[in-house]
Design a protein around this motif. Sequence first.
Motif, PDB file in Angstrom:
ATOM      1  N   SER A   1     106.131   7.581  80.268  1.00  0.00           N
ATOM      2  CA  SER A   1     106.272   8.156  81.604  1.00  0.00           C
ATOM      3  C   SER A   1     106.026   9.662  81.573  1.00  0.00           C
ATOM      4  O   SER A   1     105.674  10.261  82.595  1.00  0.00           O
ATOM      5  N   GLN A   2     106.244  10.289  80.418  1.00  0.00           N
ATOM      6  CA  GLN A   2     106.029  11.719  80.283  1.00  0.00           C
ATOM      7  C   GLN A   2     105.077  12.066  79.152  1.00  0.00           C
ATOM      8  O   GLN A   2     104.750  13.225  78.961  1.00  0.00           O
ATOM      9  N   SER A   3     104.649  11.055  78.391  1.00  0.00           N
ATOM     10  CA  SER A   3     103.891  11.336  77.178  1.00  0.00           C
ATOM     11  C   SER A   3     102.654  10.451  77.089  1.00  0.00           C
ATOM     12  O   SER A   3     102.592   9.390  77.686  1.00  0.00           O
ATOM     13  N   ALA A   4     101.710  10.931  76.313  1.00  0.00           N
ATOM     14  CA  ALA A   4     100.501  10.158  76.067  1.00  0.00           C
ATOM     15  C   ALA A   4     100.721   9.161  74.934  1.00  0.00           C
ATOM     16  O   ALA A   4     101.547   9.368  74.047  1.00  0.00           O
ATOM     17  N   MET A   5      99.966   8.072  74.981  1.00  0.00           N
ATOM     18  CA  MET A   5      99.977   7.057  73.931  1.00  0.00           C
ATOM     19  C   MET A   5      98.561   6.894  73.409  1.00  0.00           C
ATOM     20  O   MET A   5      97.590   7.043  74.161  1.00  0.00           O
ATOM     21  N   GLY A   6      98.451   6.587  72.144  1.00  0.00           N
ATOM     22  CA  GLY A   6      97.130   6.431  71.568  1.00  0.00           C
ATOM     23  C   GLY A   6      97.035   5.225  70.669  1.00  0.00           C
ATOM     24  O   GLY A   6      98.054   4.709  70.179  1.00  0.00           O
ATOM     25  N   TRP A   7      95.819   4.758  70.476  1.00  0.00           N
ATOM     26  CA  TRP A   7      95.515   3.702  69.509  1.00  0.00           C
ATOM     27  C   TRP A   7      94.512   4.261  68.511  1.00  0.00           C
ATOM     28  O   TRP A   7      93.503   4.879  68.906  1.00  0.00           O
ATOM     29  N   PHE A   8      94.795   4.031  67.258  1.00  0.00           N
ATOM     30  CA  PHE A   8      93.908   4.441  66.163  1.00  0.00           C
ATOM     31  C   PHE A   8      93.671   3.229  65.278  1.00  0.00           C
ATOM     32  O   PHE A   8      94.382   2.229  65.361  1.00  0.00           O
ATOM     33  N   ARG A   9      92.692   3.333  64.419  1.00  0.00           N
ATOM     34  CA  ARG A   9      92.467   2.285  63.426  1.00  0.00           C
ATOM     35  C   ARG A   9      92.014   2.925  62.116  1.00  0.00           C
ATOM     36  O   ARG A   9      91.455   4.009  62.098  1.00  0.00           O
ATOM     37  N   ARG A  10      92.302   2.191  61.035  1.00  0.00           N
ATOM     38  CA  ARG A  10      91.854   2.618  59.722  1.00  0.00           C
ATOM     39  C   ARG A  10      90.973   1.531  59.141  1.00  0.00           C
ATOM     40  O   ARG A  10      91.474   0.497  58.669  1.00  0.00           O
TER      41      ARG A  10
ATOM     42  N   GLY B   1      91.390   4.887  71.246  1.00  0.00           N
ATOM     43  CA  GLY B   1      91.572   5.159  72.662  1.00  0.00           C
ATOM     44  C   GLY B   1      92.935   5.749  72.936  1.00  0.00           C
ATOM     45  O   GLY B   1      93.818   5.681  72.084  1.00  0.00           O
ATOM     46  N   GLY B   2      93.092   6.323  74.123  1.00  0.00           N
ATOM     47  CA  GLY B   2      94.362   6.915  74.490  1.00  0.00           C
ATOM     48  C   GLY B   2      94.605   6.824  75.975  1.00  0.00           C
ATOM     49  O   GLY B   2      93.667   6.658  76.770  1.00  0.00           O
ATOM     50  N   MET B   3      95.874   6.878  76.333  1.00  0.00           N
ATOM     51  CA  MET B   3      96.252   6.871  77.741  1.00  0.00           C
ATOM     52  C   MET B   3      97.198   8.041  77.977  1.00  0.00           C
ATOM     53  O   MET B   3      98.200   8.177  77.284  1.00  0.00           O
ATOM     54  N   ASN B   4      96.884   8.878  78.945  1.00  0.00           N
ATOM     55  CA  ASN B   4      97.767  10.005  79.222  1.00  0.00           C
ATOM     56  C   ASN B   4      98.947   9.558  80.084  1.00  0.00           C
ATOM     57  O   ASN B   4      99.033   8.400  80.494  1.00  0.00           O
TER      58      ASN B   4
ATOM     59  N   SER C   1     102.677  10.551  71.650  1.00  0.00           N
ATOM     60  CA  SER C   1     102.537  12.003  71.583  1.00  0.00           C
ATOM     61  C   SER C   1     103.688  12.687  72.315  1.00  0.00           C
ATOM     62  O   SER C   1     104.335  12.086  73.171  1.00  0.00           O
ATOM     63  N   LEU C   2     103.926  13.935  71.988  1.00  0.00           N
ATOM     64  CA  LEU C   2     104.875  14.743  72.737  1.00  0.00           C
ATOM     65  C   LEU C   2     104.168  15.454  73.890  1.00  0.00           C
ATOM     66  O   LEU C   2     104.804  16.136  74.691  1.00  0.00           O
ATOM     67  N   ARG C   3     102.875  15.268  73.974  1.00  0.00           N
ATOM     68  CA  ARG C   3     102.073  15.887  75.020  1.00  0.00           C
ATOM     69  C   ARG C   3     101.781  14.886  76.126  1.00  0.00           C
ATOM     70  O   ARG C   3     101.861  13.679  75.919  1.00  0.00           O
TER      71      ARG C   3
END
Length: 123
Positions: free
Chosen positions: A30-39, A49-52, A98-100
Amino acid sequence: QVQLVESGGGLVQAGGSLRLSCAASERTFSQSAMGWFRRPPGKEREFVGGMNWSGGTDYADSVKGRFTISRDSAKNSVYLQVNNLKPEDTGVYYCASSLRRAAGRLVSDYTYWGLGTQVIVSS
């Protein structure tokens, strides 16, 4: 401390689909961004990808049009729908918080990480 748990990975044939889930221990997006990464095997972790915080999304060029991020605030969960999978999509997929408010593309843009879920795409 936010805890993230991914699920939904597996072995799938090229052209197939999966829905990856990421459950958060508390309401984060609700206040932070979320991301998906892969290795990918033998490679560094890379942005998928990411969602703000407001729901806007950003995707790596390699997955644009095939992958979609969504979220369910009531379930404290974020999802990654992966369609038309290719062998090069193989890897461990990680959810990150994220904290952003804005979703960055760097590993360093995110503070909390899950342990990952394995995706293997066979040709």
